[in-house]
Scaffold this active site. Structure first.
Site, mmCIF file in Angstrom:
data_model
loop_
_atom_site.group_PDB
_atom_site.id
_atom_site.type_symbol
_atom_site.label_atom_id
_atom_site.label_comp_id
_atom_site.label_asym_id
_atom_site.label_seq_id
_atom_site.Cartn_x
_atom_site.Cartn_y
_atom_site.Cartn_z
ATOM 1 N N GLU A 13 0.807 -1.240 0.000
ATOM 2 C CA GLU A 13 0.000 0.000 0.000
ATOM 3 C C GLU A 13 0.833 1.280 0.000
ATOM 4 O O GLU A 13 0.619 2.159 0.826
ATOM 5 C CB GLU A 13 -0.974 -0.028 1.199
ATOM 6 C CG GLU A 13 -1.889 -1.232 1.164
ATOM 7 C CD GLU A 13 -2.789 -1.356 2.394
ATOM 8 O OE1 GLU A 13 -2.798 -0.451 3.233
ATOM 9 O OE2 GLU A 13 -3.502 -2.382 2.485
ATOM 10 N N ASN B 68 2.132 -5.258 -3.148
ATOM 11 C CA ASN B 68 0.728 -5.569 -2.840
ATOM 12 C C ASN B 68 -0.051 -4.283 -2.541
ATOM 13 O O ASN B 68 0.432 -3.419 -1.799
ATOM 14 C CB ASN B 68 0.717 -6.474 -1.591
ATOM 15 C CG ASN B 68 -0.619 -7.110 -1.304
ATOM 16 O OD1 ASN B 68 -1.210 -7.737 -2.180
ATOM 17 N ND2 ASN B 68 -1.100 -6.976 -0.073
ATOM 18 N N HIS C 261 -10.294 -5.940 -2.169
ATOM 19 C CA HIS C 261 -11.352 -5.677 -1.189
ATOM 20 C C HIS C 261 -12.446 -4.937 -1.962
ATOM 21 O O HIS C 261 -12.396 -3.712 -2.111
ATOM 22 C CB HIS C 261 -10.820 -4.837 -0.024
ATOM 23 C CG HIS C 261 -9.823 -5.574 0.809
ATOM 24 N ND1 HIS C 261 -10.174 -6.672 1.569
ATOM 25 C CD2 HIS C 261 -8.495 -5.397 0.989
ATOM 26 C CE1 HIS C 261 -9.091 -7.129 2.197
ATOM 27 N NE2 HIS C 261 -8.069 -6.379 1.856
ATOM 28 N N GLU D 82 -6.316 -10.631 -1.266
ATOM 29 C CA GLU D 82 -7.123 -10.380 -0.057
ATOM 30 C C GLU D 82 -8.605 -10.275 -0.414
ATOM 31 O O GLU D 82 -9.330 -9.424 0.115
ATOM 32 C CB GLU D 82 -6.646 -9.087 0.634
ATOM 33 C CG GLU D 82 -5.170 -9.080 0.964
ATOM 34 C CD GLU D 82 -4.708 -7.855 1.743
ATOM 35 O OE1 GLU D 82 -5.560 -7.105 2.267
ATOM 36 O OE2 GLU D 82 -3.487 -7.646 1.826
ATOM 37 N N ASP E 69 -12.367 -10.025 -0.832
ATOM 38 C CA ASP E 69 -13.682 -10.085 -0.185
ATOM 39 C C ASP E 69 -14.589 -9.096 -0.913
ATOM 40 O O ASP E 69 -14.102 -8.184 -1.575
ATOM 41 C CB ASP E 69 -13.647 -9.853 1.340
ATOM 42 C CG ASP E 69 -12.888 -8.620 1.804
ATOM 43 O OD1 ASP E 69 -12.772 -7.650 1.025
ATOM 44 O OD2 ASP E 69 -12.427 -8.617 2.958
HETATM 45 O O1 G2I Z 1 -7.632 -3.837 6.409
HETATM 46 C C1 G2I Z 1 -7.764 -5.017 5.671
HETATM 47 C C2 G2I Z 1 -6.438 -5.421 5.062
HETATM 48 C C3 G2I Z 1 -5.997 -4.410 4.015
HETATM 49 N N1 G2I Z 1 -4.756 -4.835 3.366
HETATM 50 C C4 G2I Z 1 -3.654 -5.161 4.254
HETATM 51 C C5 G2I Z 1 -4.091 -6.126 5.338
HETATM 52 O O2 G2I Z 1 -3.024 -6.373 6.220
HETATM 53 C C6 G2I Z 1 -5.300 -5.618 6.067
HETATM 54 O O3 G2I Z 1 -5.610 -6.586 7.075
HETATM 55 C C7 G2I Z 1 -6.183 -6.088 8.249
HETATM 56 C C8 G2I Z 1 -6.447 -7.225 9.219
HETATM 57 O O4 G2I Z 1 -7.339 -8.134 8.629
HETATM 58 C C9 G2I Z 1 -7.072 -6.654 10.490
HETATM 59 O O5 G2I Z 1 -7.215 -7.684 11.456
HETATM 60 O O6 G2I Z 1 -5.318 -5.159 8.843
HETATM 61 C C10 G2I Z 1 -5.932 -4.525 9.955
HETATM 62 C C11 G2I Z 1 -5.035 -3.405 10.447
HETATM 63 O O7 G2I Z 1 -4.934 -2.424 9.470
HETATM 64 C C12 G2I Z 1 -6.195 -5.561 11.048
HETATM 65 O O8 G2I Z 1 -6.904 -4.939 12.099
HETATM 66 C C13 G2I Z 1 -6.270 -4.992 13.355
HETATM 67 C C14 G2I Z 1 -7.029 -4.062 14.277
HETATM 68 O O9 G2I Z 1 -6.945 -2.737 13.746
HETATM 69 C C15 G2I Z 1 -6.425 -4.108 15.634
HETATM 70 O O10 G2I Z 1 -7.186 -3.314 16.518
HETATM 71 C C16 G2I Z 1 -6.365 -5.561 16.137
HETATM 72 O O11 G2I Z 1 -5.672 -5.619 17.361
HETATM 73 O O12 G2I Z 1 -6.305 -6.312 13.856
HETATM 74 C C17 G2I Z 1 -5.646 -6.432 15.099
HETATM 75 C C18 G2I Z 1 -5.649 -7.914 15.516
HETATM 76 O O13 G2I Z 1 -6.937 -8.427 15.590
#
Ligand code: G2I
Length: 460
Positions: free
Chosen positions: A163, A204, A240, A268, A270
């Site tokens: 990103e 990515n 996404h 990724e 969805d």
């Molecule tokens: O945002 C969706 C994805 C976009 N592209 C990059 C990916 O790495 C990203 O994944 C998401 C995760 O699926 C989430 O799970 O990235 C988020 C962060 O930007 C993740 O969220 C974080 C929460 O913000 C935190 O509060 C939490 O502690 O997940 C953490 C673990 O559950």
């Protein structure tokens, strides 16, 4: 499109898919016919690509979840715990315990792993932002070197940089961009290559699935990397997506990257919708998933597809986009949605539950049979209203007063919020002309509530 043994899909996809299929089947899934009960991973492997899912450590304690994750997919992506915040929480202190747990699970299942992600402005520990500009290149290289070395021969792809572009195609002003400048991306790729000569190195990003200013900028970067000999092997299109908005240019866009000499992965996937789910939205979503799979299949260098977790229960979407969700191929109760069957069909499977014989129509009527404070029972009668045989049925309705199904018999229920869909059980789908059957359930609510006004019956 001709597929050659030297295409990216052959080198990455087949190896990945075959390992997974072999582990599950102990037989050559590559030549096996596509049965309705083949997994998505097996169907994809038979086409020379992988079909995978992201996952996260906390989910693995859910047995039903883990069982599907382990059996259905040929590839896993570590959704969070390979990120900088987790792997180098303070400078020089590396911690791979959580990521290792997911990689070990994948290895036990015969699944390949995509590494995600080395350099990203998000989920970055605070100490990185405080590093002086002249020392940040070294800090970035050290992080990459340690992590790539740790996972050498255990991951097939690395999302090296994630990103880095804005929607208009300009560079995102991250700490790396501001302190190191435009060259930081190439430097990151070189460091990753130095640490592992074999792993495939990916850039990515999201909103680069179709042709547009952002994907144009990534395209120009990849082109210049290729010209300058910067080691890049692939582009990850996160995907996404929004219901009904699969970019019409997706296949063409994948193809133009492939023509630069890099692989493409959908990393990724969805497809979110405004809640609540309806049958019409599910149908649209199924078509959207199918379109993405077909766009990838059409380009031999599109090596695989990963959904960003597989069930609506774990999806990141509702917490970030309030009122939206239901973005994945399994519902919150791990039932397969139409999207699942559409993916399977696009991958060459039969597209779902055994085809239903008969062409009839049906009706359904709903009757409360008993009620008490806090609960009720109801019975739904399904009638074949046509003059021919009916091979199966699905009854849908919306509860108007917050009722919930606690237990249902003589059918298989899928619920999303107040929307309910009940399919016939294995033994009561076939109804002769004019014949009827019924199913029932135990409901919870303050009394029985109002009778749903939109009850409908259709073939599944
Ligand atoms: O945002 C969706 C994805 C976009 N592209 C990059 C990916 O790495 C990203 O994944 C998401 C995760 O699926 C989430 O799970 O990235 C988020 C962060 O930007 C993740 O969220 C974080 C929460 O913000 C935190 O509060 C939490 O502690 O997940 C953490 C673990 O559950």
């Amino acid at each position: 499109m001709e597929r050659t043994p030297h295409s990216g899909r052959r080198t990455v996809g087949l190896t990945a898919g075959f390992a997974a299929a072999a582990a599950v089947l102990c037989a050559g899934a590559l030549t096996a016919p596509a049965h309705a009960d083949s997994t998505l991973g097996q169907l994809a492997a038979a086409k020379g690509l992988y079909f995978g899912s992201a996952t996260d450590n906390p989910h693995l304690s859910d047995t039903a979840y883990k069982q599907i994750l382990s059996s259905e997919f040929g590839q896993l992506t570590v959704g969070n715990t390979m990120k900088w915040q987790y792997t180098e929480p303070s400078q020089g202190r590396f911690d791979y315990e959580q990521a290792d747990a997911i990689v070990a699970l994948a290895e036990a299942n015969g699944q390949t792993v995509r590494g995600h992600t080395l350099v990203w402005h998000n989920q970055l520990p605070d100490w990185v932002a405080a590093v002086p500009a002249d020392r940040l290149p070294g800090v970035m290289r050290d992080h990459i070197t340690d992590e790539v070395t740790h996972f050498r021969n255990r991951v097939v792809h690395w999302d090296v940089v994630n990103e880095a572009f804005e929607e208009d195609g300009s560079r995102r002003q991250t700490v790396f961009q501001q302190k190191i400048g435009n060259g930081y991306i190439a430097e990151a790729f070189k460091a990753a290559r130095a640490a592992d000569p074999n792993v495939k190195l990916y850039y990515n990003d999201y909103n680069i699935e179709g042709v547009g200013p952002k994907s144009d900028a990534v395209y120009e970067m990849v082109k210049s990397f290729k010209q300058q000999g910067v080691p890049i092997d692939g582009v990850g299109m996160q995907a996404h997506l929004i219901l009904g908005q699969v970019p019409a240019t997706m296949q063409r866009n994948i193809q133009r990257f492939a023509d630069l000499g890099v692989d493409v992965a959908v990393t990724e996937l969805d497809i979110r919708m405004d809640l609540p789910r309806t049958e019409a939205k599910d149908t649209q979503q199924a078509g959207d998933y199918s379109a993405v799979v077909k766009a990838c299949l059409a380009v031999s260098r599109c090596v695989g597809i990963t959904v960003w977790d597989f069930s609506d229960r774990q999806s990141w979407v509702p917490s970030v986009f309030p009122g939206q969700g239901a973005a994945l191929p399994y519902d919150e109760n791990y039932a397969k949605k139409p999207a699942y069957h559409a993916i399977a069909a696009a991958l060459g499977g039969t597209g779902g539950p055994s085809p239903t014989p008969g062409t009839g129509t049906c009706s359904a009527s709903y009757r409360v049979t008993s009620q008490w404070q806090g609960g009720f029972t109801a019975e739904v009668t399904v009638r074949n209203t046509s003059s021919g045989p009916l091979g199966g049925w699905a009854v849908t309705w919306t509860f108007p007063d917050g009722q919930r199904i606690a237990n249902l018999w003589n059918g298989e229920a899928t619920t999303t919020g107040s929307s309910v869909r009940v399919r016939n059980a294995g033994y009561n789908g076939a109804l002769g002309a004019g014949a009827s059957t019924s199913f029932g359930f135990l409901g919870s609510s303050a009394g029985a509530g109002r009778v749903p006004s939109d009850i409908a019956c259709d073939r599944p």
